[in-house]
Design an enzyme around this catalytic site. Structure first.
Site, mmCIF file in Angstrom:
data_model
loop_
_atom_site.group_PDB
_atom_site.id
_atom_site.type_symbol
_atom_site.label_atom_id
_atom_site.label_comp_id
_atom_site.label_asym_id
_atom_site.label_seq_id
_atom_site.Cartn_x
_atom_site.Cartn_y
_atom_site.Cartn_z
ATOM 1 N N THR A 1 -4.884 3.457 4.011
ATOM 2 C CA THR A 1 -3.546 4.007 3.809
ATOM 3 C C THR A 1 -3.081 3.813 2.374
ATOM 4 O O THR A 1 -2.276 4.597 1.865
ATOM 5 C CB THR A 1 -2.556 3.361 4.790
ATOM 6 O OG1 THR A 1 -3.095 3.447 6.115
ATOM 7 C CG2 THR A 1 -1.204 4.045 4.763
ATOM 8 N N TYR B 1 -12.802 -4.861 9.181
ATOM 9 C CA TYR B 1 -12.120 -3.596 9.476
ATOM 10 C C TYR B 1 -13.162 -2.596 9.946
ATOM 11 O O TYR B 1 -14.019 -2.157 9.175
ATOM 12 C CB TYR B 1 -11.390 -3.103 8.228
ATOM 13 C CG TYR B 1 -10.607 -1.818 8.380
ATOM 14 C CD1 TYR B 1 -10.271 -1.282 9.621
ATOM 15 C CD2 TYR B 1 -10.177 -1.123 7.249
ATOM 16 C CE1 TYR B 1 -9.546 -0.106 9.734
ATOM 17 C CE2 TYR B 1 -9.442 0.056 7.343
ATOM 18 C CZ TYR B 1 -9.133 0.556 8.593
ATOM 19 O OH TYR B 1 -8.416 1.722 8.697
ATOM 20 N N LYS C 1 -9.628 -5.762 12.446
ATOM 21 C CA LYS C 1 -8.790 -4.577 12.671
ATOM 22 C C LYS C 1 -9.700 -3.552 13.323
ATOM 23 O O LYS C 1 -10.642 -3.051 12.699
ATOM 24 C CB LYS C 1 -8.228 -4.055 11.352
ATOM 25 C CG LYS C 1 -7.409 -2.770 11.501
ATOM 26 C CD LYS C 1 -6.923 -2.251 10.157
ATOM 27 C CE LYS C 1 -6.147 -0.951 10.315
ATOM 28 N NZ LYS C 1 -5.710 -0.389 9.009
ATOM 29 N N ILE D 1 -2.111 -3.559 12.858
ATOM 30 C CA ILE D 1 -2.044 -3.260 11.427
ATOM 31 C C ILE D 1 -1.687 -1.784 11.356
ATOM 32 O O ILE D 1 -2.501 -0.919 11.613
ATOM 33 C CB ILE D 1 -3.349 -3.610 10.708
ATOM 34 C CG1 ILE D 1 -3.619 -5.119 10.840
ATOM 35 C CG2 ILE D 1 -3.272 -3.213 9.227
ATOM 36 C CD1 ILE D 1 -4.912 -5.592 10.203
#
Length: 294
Positions: A47, A135, A163, A205
């Site tokens: 992001t 992640y 995540k 998250i």
């Protein structure tokens, strides 16, 4: 520091009109997020447009946000890449800057086998004293870190969390079943948060928390307080927003949403492009329906 919080925002990187990083606006946004539902922030992730930020920009961003909110919230540095040596170097720079933890994405494009994943993350973890969040986002990386590999990695002292954005409840279940109780599993998808919590996850998250952070915090808090009906109601209320912020490639829609609410998030860097008019109109419509925009 293992208690990162329940709602972490995967923060966008604001840009000026000339596409340089707007560090002042990053600090302002960080302060707003922490005041509106976020226990912590994850910087320079997907992001945050990590793929088009230089190492120097990332380190300066980490410092700017730490100065703004480092004493009030957890600041996690996105330091992963598909080059183990580069990931190690950035993680060490982030540690020097004073961040509270690092997050490393599964290597993209080169598609390592499972042993390659293990050795990659092990090397990063051994290079730092920071707690490390794995992640897993196969939709971006083109390959999946499988539960047996995650279970092996969870045995490494400072690999403390993941995540998880595979979209598979079965995979999340297997990760939670085979890792220690203290290993933290976060949702990497806003719409997946409530089901993941039900399986034993600890939080989210989030992308949506840029705009609806207080409601995300209310949803997670309600769940852990045993008020499942309230958590479900908030999930269903926010579902249209969860969907609209992914109508095109993240973070195009969430930057548009922030710009609409008065933040100077700026536009995305190429090869990403601003939303089409039809997409922008959809974002506005959903935000108006939720009372975010008049």
């Amino acid at each position: 520091m293992k208690n990162f919080g329940r709602v972490l925002t995967a923060m966008v990187t604001p840009f000026n009109d000339d596409q340089s990083v707007n560090y002042r606006e990053a600090a302002r946004l960080a302060e707003y997020l922490v005041q509106n539902g976020s226990d912590g922030l994850v910087l320079a992730g997907s992001t945050g447009e990590s793929a088009t930020l230089t190492k120097e920009e990332k380190v300066k961003l980490f410092a700017a946000v730490l100065d703004a909110v480092g004493d009030k919230a957890t600041v996690i540095a996105g330091t992963g890449s598909n080059d183990t040596r580069a990931s190690i170097a950035l993680t060490q720079e982030a540690e020097k800057a004073g961040v509270h933890g690092a997050m490393a994405v599964g290597p993209y494009y080169n598609k390592p086998p499972q042993e390659g994943y293990y050795q990659h993350f092990k090397a990063i973890a051994e290079s730092t004293g920071l707690p490390l969040i794995l992640y897993n986002i196969p939709g971006r990386t083109a390959s999946n870190i499988l539960p047996p590999t995650i279970a092996r990695l969870a045995e490494i002292k400072n690999i403390v969390a993941i995540k998880e954005a595979s979209g598979s409840l079965e995979q999340v279940s297997e990760i939670i079943r085979t890792t220690p109780d203290e290993f933290l599993v976060y949702s990497g998808d806003d719409g997946f948060t409530l089901p993941l919590l039900a399986l034993g996850g600890v939080g989210i998250i989030s992308v949506a928390a840029h705009i609806v952070g207080n409601r995300m915090q209310e949803m997670v808090t309600a769940f852990f307080a045993g008020n499942i009906s309230k958590a479900q109601a908030i999930h269903l209320e926010l579902l249209p927003f969860f969907k609209v912020i992914f109508i095109t490639t993240n973070p195009i829609p969430i930057k548009e949403a922030l710009n609409l609410t008065g933040f100077k998030a700026g536009q995305v860097r190429l090869p990403l492009v601003p939303p089409m008019e039809t997409e922008s109109n959809q974002i506005k419509k959903v935000m108006q329906s939720l009372g975010i925009l008049q």
